[in-house]
Write a protein that holds these residues in place. Structure first.
Motif, mmCIF file in Angstrom:
data_model
loop_
_atom_site.group_PDB
_atom_site.id
_atom_site.type_symbol
_atom_site.label_atom_id
_atom_site.label_comp_id
_atom_site.label_asym_id
_atom_site.label_seq_id
_atom_site.Cartn_x
_atom_site.Cartn_y
_atom_site.Cartn_z
ATOM 1 N N MET A 174 -13.479 -3.223 4.582
ATOM 2 C CA MET A 174 -12.888 -1.782 4.579
ATOM 3 C C MET A 174 -12.928 -1.086 5.721
ATOM 4 O O MET A 174 -12.284 -0.447 6.314
ATOM 5 C CB MET A 174 -13.166 -1.084 3.319
ATOM 6 N N LEU A 181 -1.995 -6.625 10.285
ATOM 7 C CA LEU A 181 -2.789 -7.657 10.190
ATOM 8 C C LEU A 181 -2.709 -8.801 10.889
ATOM 9 O O LEU A 181 -3.569 -9.320 11.369
ATOM 10 C CB LEU A 181 -2.507 -8.150 8.574
ATOM 11 N N LEU A 218 -11.417 -2.654 9.055
ATOM 12 C CA LEU A 218 -9.863 -2.269 8.792
ATOM 13 C C LEU A 218 -9.686 -0.794 8.883
ATOM 14 O O LEU A 218 -8.643 -0.671 9.802
ATOM 15 C CB LEU A 218 -9.349 -2.672 7.393
ATOM 16 N N LYS A 219 -10.255 -0.100 8.629
ATOM 17 C CA LYS A 219 -10.185 1.604 8.686
ATOM 18 C C LYS A 219 -10.529 1.842 10.417
ATOM 19 O O LYS A 219 -9.738 2.522 10.984
ATOM 20 C CB LYS A 219 -11.111 2.274 8.132
ATOM 21 N N LYS A 272 -7.495 0.521 12.200
ATOM 22 C CA LYS A 272 -5.957 1.265 11.846
ATOM 23 C C LYS A 272 -5.362 2.012 12.919
ATOM 24 O O LYS A 272 -4.126 2.024 13.054
ATOM 25 C CB LYS A 272 -6.063 1.899 10.461
ATOM 26 N N VAL A 315 -0.564 2.521 7.854
ATOM 27 C CA VAL A 315 -1.120 1.609 6.780
ATOM 28 C C VAL A 315 -1.853 2.206 5.856
ATOM 29 O O VAL A 315 -2.654 3.434 6.067
ATOM 30 C CB VAL A 315 -1.985 0.409 7.494
ATOM 31 N N GLY A 330 3.400 -4.715 0.610
ATOM 32 C CA GLY A 330 2.073 -4.785 1.265
ATOM 33 C C GLY A 330 1.440 -6.165 0.712
ATOM 34 O O GLY A 330 2.138 -7.082 0.388
ATOM 35 N N ALA A 353 2.060 -2.902 7.771
ATOM 36 C CA ALA A 353 0.963 -3.689 7.117
ATOM 37 C C ALA A 353 0.858 -4.797 7.661
ATOM 38 O O ALA A 353 0.165 -5.544 7.956
ATOM 39 C CB ALA A 353 1.111 -3.644 5.880
ATOM 40 N N LEU A 367 -5.206 1.829 3.096
ATOM 41 C CA LEU A 367 -6.135 0.731 2.638
ATOM 42 C C LEU A 367 -6.632 1.099 1.321
ATOM 43 O O LEU A 367 -7.156 2.310 1.068
ATOM 44 C CB LEU A 367 -7.178 0.631 3.841
ATOM 45 N N ARG A 421 -6.191 -3.955 -0.817
ATOM 46 C CA ARG A 421 -4.721 -3.781 -0.684
ATOM 47 C C ARG A 421 -4.307 -3.318 0.743
ATOM 48 O O ARG A 421 -4.757 -2.195 1.011
ATOM 49 C CB ARG A 421 -4.155 -3.146 -1.856
ATOM 50 N N VAL A 422 -3.594 -3.731 1.538
ATOM 51 C CA VAL A 422 -3.086 -3.465 2.605
ATOM 52 C C VAL A 422 -1.571 -2.908 2.511
ATOM 53 O O VAL A 422 -0.816 -3.907 2.238
ATOM 54 C CB VAL A 422 -3.402 -4.251 3.798
ATOM 55 N N SER A 423 -0.921 -1.801 2.598
ATOM 56 C CA SER A 423 0.281 -1.558 2.382
ATOM 57 C C SER A 423 0.833 -0.585 3.437
ATOM 58 O O SER A 423 -0.097 0.085 4.478
ATOM 59 C CB SER A 423 0.457 -0.916 0.991
#
Length: 299
Positions: free
Chosen positions: A81, A23, A84-85, A88, A93, A67, A19, A95, A13-15
């Motif tokens: 993950m 992305l 994405l981190k 970021k 955001v 999200g 977000a 994750l 989940r990306v919120s």
């Protein structure tokens, strides 16, 4: 209706308020088209333009917290993950890896899934693949009435590749995995990671390797990962197969040369030929008009 649970899928989940922009700046598809009514399909690439992970992107309505949910290969979830981190930075955001508590369902026969199966959405790659759903894992087994092999046989028959089965992560360009044919790449959006390489392949028509459907003469597909050859020279690799059909990642220019020389292509020692080209594929196959220097380029 026939539903299958894909146990090899994870959910991220990306919120947060950033977000969508977060992305959009890193994935291959255009996030502006992703809404609660319409899912997206895209990928995260290396700076060299190769696929780290492909995924479906589901936009959650505001009443469900907003999200996005990423329906992604389970074995790639940890790496996704991590990436994405890394990207970021200061974006607002959050994750979360929801894989343990979530389940991914797909239609095994193309028919609609139950409306109460969770977050149900149409497969954005190809309408004939039917619906997918992301749901709570608890109690989901009551909706499952088919094995995953039924879904994959249908997918293979339609000519749609799956990452980790038909192309390797970390060593495949989006064009090679047909993302450009299946709506997984936007050529109109701004920059994203690996965009320069993807754009160059698109405009120069340099995608000579592609995943294509094949048919085995003996009606039995070879094992996944078997080498494809012709005249003793390598063509590529055979991916997943079912009912005498398979998908194969092949150098189409080499296949064309073999066909012109009257050589029979082999996959794991078994003779095969190109299957009928799926409607969604817009580039010419070997032997078709237009195949040549720009073979494999999208039209």
């Amino acid at each position: 209706m026939s539903a299958t649970r894909l146990i090899d899928r994870g959910v991220v989940r990306v919120s947060g308020e950033d977000a969508r922009d977060f992305l959009d700046n890193i994935v291959t598809n255009a996030m502006e088209t992703v809404t609660p009514e319409r899912a997206g399909y895209g990928a995260l690439l290396t700076p060299q333009g190769k696929i780290i992970c492909d995924f479906f992107i589901v936009a959650l309505p505001a009443e469900d917290g907003g999200g996005f949910l990423l329906d992604t290969p389970l074995l790639q979830t940890a790496d996704l993950m991590k990436r994405l981190k890394l990207y970021k930075l200061r974006a607002k955001v959050a994750l979360d890896d929801l894989s343990e508590a979530s389940a991914v369902l797909v239609s095994a026969d193309g028919a609609p899934l139950p409306a109460d199966a969770g977050f149900v959405y149409e497969d954005p790659r190809l309408p004939a693949l039917g619906q997918r759903a992301i749901a709570d894992a608890a109690g989901i087994d009551s909706l499952v009435d088919a094995g995953p092999e039924a879904y994959h046989a249908r997918r293979i028959g339609l000519g749609v590749p799956a990452g980790g089965r038909d192309f390797p992560y970390g060593d495949t360009f989006p064009h090679e995995a047909l993302l450009d044919q299946l709506g997984g790449v936007s050529f109109r959006k701004g920059c994203y990671i690996g965009q320069e390489v993807v754009s160059r392949m698109q405009h120069r028509g340099t995608a000579r390797t592609r995943v294509v459907p094949i048919v085995f003469d003996e009606g039995i597909a070879t094992e996944t990962g078997a080498e494809a050859t012709a005249g003793g020279k390598p063509l590529g690799t055979v991916g997943s197969g079912a009912n005498g059909k398979a998908l194969a990642l092949l150098r189409l220019d080499r296949l064309a040369d073999a066909m012109a020389a009257g050589q029979t292509p082999l996959g794991g020692g078994l003779a095969f030929r190109l299957a009928e080209k799926p409607d969604f594929i817009r580039f010419p196959f070997p032997g078709e008009p237009g195949f040549g220097a720009a073979a494999g380029a999208a039209s």
